[in-house]
Design an enzyme around this catalytic site. Structure first.
Site, short mmCIF file in Angstrom:
data_model
loop_
_atom_site.label_atom_id
_atom_site.label_comp_id
_atom_site.label_asym_id
_atom_site.label_seq_id
_atom_site.Cartn_x
_atom_site.Cartn_y
_atom_site.Cartn_z
N ASP A 149 35.03 31.14 64.19
CA ASP A 149 34.95 30.19 63.08
C ASP A 149 33.48 30.02 62.72
OD1 ASP A 149 35.84 28.09 61.22
OD2 ASP A 149 34.84 26.74 62.63
N CYS A 168 46.85 21.88 62.87
CA CYS A 168 46.84 21.74 64.33
C CYS A 168 47.28 23.05 64.96
CB CYS A 168 47.76 20.60 64.75
SG CYS A 168 47.93 20.44 66.55
N ASP A 184 36.01 22.80 65.31
CA ASP A 184 35.63 24.20 65.17
C ASP A 184 36.46 25.11 66.06
OD1 ASP A 184 33.59 23.51 63.33
OD2 ASP A 184 32.30 22.93 65.00
N GLU A 190 37.19 34.75 59.07
CA GLU A 190 37.64 34.17 57.82
C GLU A 190 36.76 34.67 56.68
OE1 GLU A 190 37.15 29.95 57.77
OE2 GLU A 190 35.33 30.04 59.00
N CYS A 227 50.84 22.36 67.30
CA CYS A 227 52.17 22.12 66.73
C CYS A 227 52.26 22.51 65.27
CB CYS A 227 52.54 20.64 66.88
SG CYS A 227 51.46 19.52 65.93
N CYS A 234 51.48 15.71 67.45
CA CYS A 234 51.62 15.98 68.89
C CYS A 234 50.63 15.21 69.75
CB CYS A 234 51.48 17.47 69.16
SG CYS A 234 49.82 18.13 68.83
N CYS A 285 45.67 14.94 66.59
CA CYS A 285 46.81 15.33 65.77
C CYS A 285 47.80 14.17 65.70
CB CYS A 285 47.49 16.57 66.36
SG CYS A 285 48.98 17.09 65.47
#
Length: 420
Positions: free
Chosen positions: A194, A333, A363, A282, A336, A356, A353
């Site tokens: 990332d 997330c 990051d 990415e 989940c 969950c 989250c």
């Protein structure tokens, strides 16, 4: 990637032309700038959006800009420099003009170049315009033999040669060559990165490890020196030699920061390529990030790091998998797949989250989602059920607080993020 495949790369070396050769090279650069401007003017005068054949054909355009122009008193001095370099700059200008009017390419129309704003500081010679002497010097047509510092041997016979001068005054010769790939032994570890601007990136690997790649930001360490010389330059007379020398010192500081950053990024990219088989990345929206974050992006240069990583992966037989720029890696997330509508504020680096309850590092969680989107996360199951949570979690903090708490009843919640 199999061995024996060729990779087109550039090998650059420091050049030391004499004073007479420097004068001849600057004259060549000026001629290249004139040919560029004449080509752009020819294209703009003849281009008709409704008629793609309105622009003269390549051979006819070259005849107008070069052959016929040399016969006129206004452009007779074009014959004093190498025609090889002028032909190359003419072709580059025509290609830039056509790319600016094609709808398939997001590129602006080619613009005129000036000596002050955007001068031409390079010239490219094809195989019939240069030669490498037995004594190590490089011969350029109508320039002569130039002394070169050979830091490494060329892997093959060069296809072209470019002479250029950096803003700090240093001269370089760049050769375009074909280099054979050198595949490394297969590695069973995949990874995802990332990229960011606070740090260069966060790496998550399928062997259950993660690490943060720091960003040295060498330009920030030189800010005080740059500011001092820039204030000094502002007080000096516009056309004085002292102002010119001060400007050269400023350019040398910028070059020093750029070289330090390139060296660091090359070492980090080589380490990643040696330790992993496939790397997920990415697709960065660099222009949008630069408009929003400005200098923070420019000093870290994540796009340049990604380019170095791709080049080294091609050289050593590794694979780069890029996911789309609109993948929701940050707001998703990794445990989940709960999606946070509206996004996560940038100042929130650790969040819980709402579905969950996992405490996630912003990051590392994004890196794990990149690993999933690239299809590289299959081997995570072999490291235990908590491997995914261990890679994405940030650990509990004593500064835990709740801002606009979500009830966690919806799978796609936009009610807010508990801040840690």
């Amino acid at each position: 990637m199999m061995g024996g495949m060729g990779q087109t790369v550039r090998y650059r070396y420091r050049a030391y032309p004499t004073a007479v050769q420097e004068q001849a090279l600057r004259r060549l650069f000026g001629c290249c700038r004139v040919v560029w401007n004449d080509t752009v003017r020819l294209f703009r005068d003849h281009f008709d959006p409704t008629d793609r054949n309105s622009v003269p054909k390549p051979g006819e355009a070259q005849k107008i800009v070069l052959t016929d122009a040399k016969k006129t008193p206004e452009r007779a001095w074009l014959g004093e420099v190498s025609n090889v370099a002028l032909t190359q700059i003419h072709r580059d200008a025509m290609r830039a003009c056509w790319n600016g009017v094609r709808h398939a390419r997001r590129q602006r129309m080619a613009r005129y170049r000036s000596l002050k704003r955007n001068p031409v500081n390079s010239a490219r010679f094809t195989a019939n315009g240069f030669a490498i002497r037995d004594n190590g010097k490089v011969y350029l047509a109508k320039i002569g033999d130039i002394k070169i510092r050979w830091s490494r041997a060329l892997p093959s016979v060069p296809k072209s040669c470019t002479i250029l001068q950096e803003p700090d005054g240093a001269w370089y010769v760049s050769f375009t060559v074909t280099r054979e790939t050198e595949p490394l032994p297969p590695c069973g570890t995949d990874a995802a990165i990332d990229l960011g601007f606070t740090h260069l990136g966060e790496l998550v690997a399928t062997d259950g490890t993660r690490r943060r790649i720091d960003a040295p930001k060498p330009l920030n360490r030189l800010r005080r020196q740059l500011a001092r010389f820039q204030r000094k330059e502002a007080r000096q007379q516009q056309t004085s030699n002292r102002r010119r020398r001060t400007r050269q010192r400023i350019n040398r500081l910028y070059a020093k920061a750029r070289h330090q950053l390139d060296d660091y990024q090359n070492k980090q990219a080589l380490r990643i390529v040696r330790e992993t088989q496939t790397v997920g990345l990415e697709t960065l929206n660099v222009s949008g990030m630069s408009r929003r974050h400005g200098r923070s992006i420019l000093t870290v240069a994540p796009a340049r790091f990604a380019a170095k990583l791709k080049a080294k992966a091609e050289q050593y037989g590794r694979t780069i998998v890029q996911i789309g720029k609109w993948e929701p890696t940050t707001r998703l997330c990794s445990q989940c797949k709960h999606h946070v509508d509206g996004g996560i504020p940038e100042q929130v680096r650790v969040w819980r989250c709402a579905d969950c309850g996992s405490i996630l590092d912003r990051d590392y969680n994004a890196a794990l989602n990149i690993l999933d989107a690239a299809g590289l996360a299959e081997s995570l199951n072999a490291h235990g059920g908590d491997a995914r949570l261990r890679l994405a979690t940030a650990g509990r903090s004593s500064r835990q607080g709740t801002a606009n708490p979500s009830d966690g009843t919806r799978k796609h919640s936009g009610l807010g993020i508990p801040v840690l």
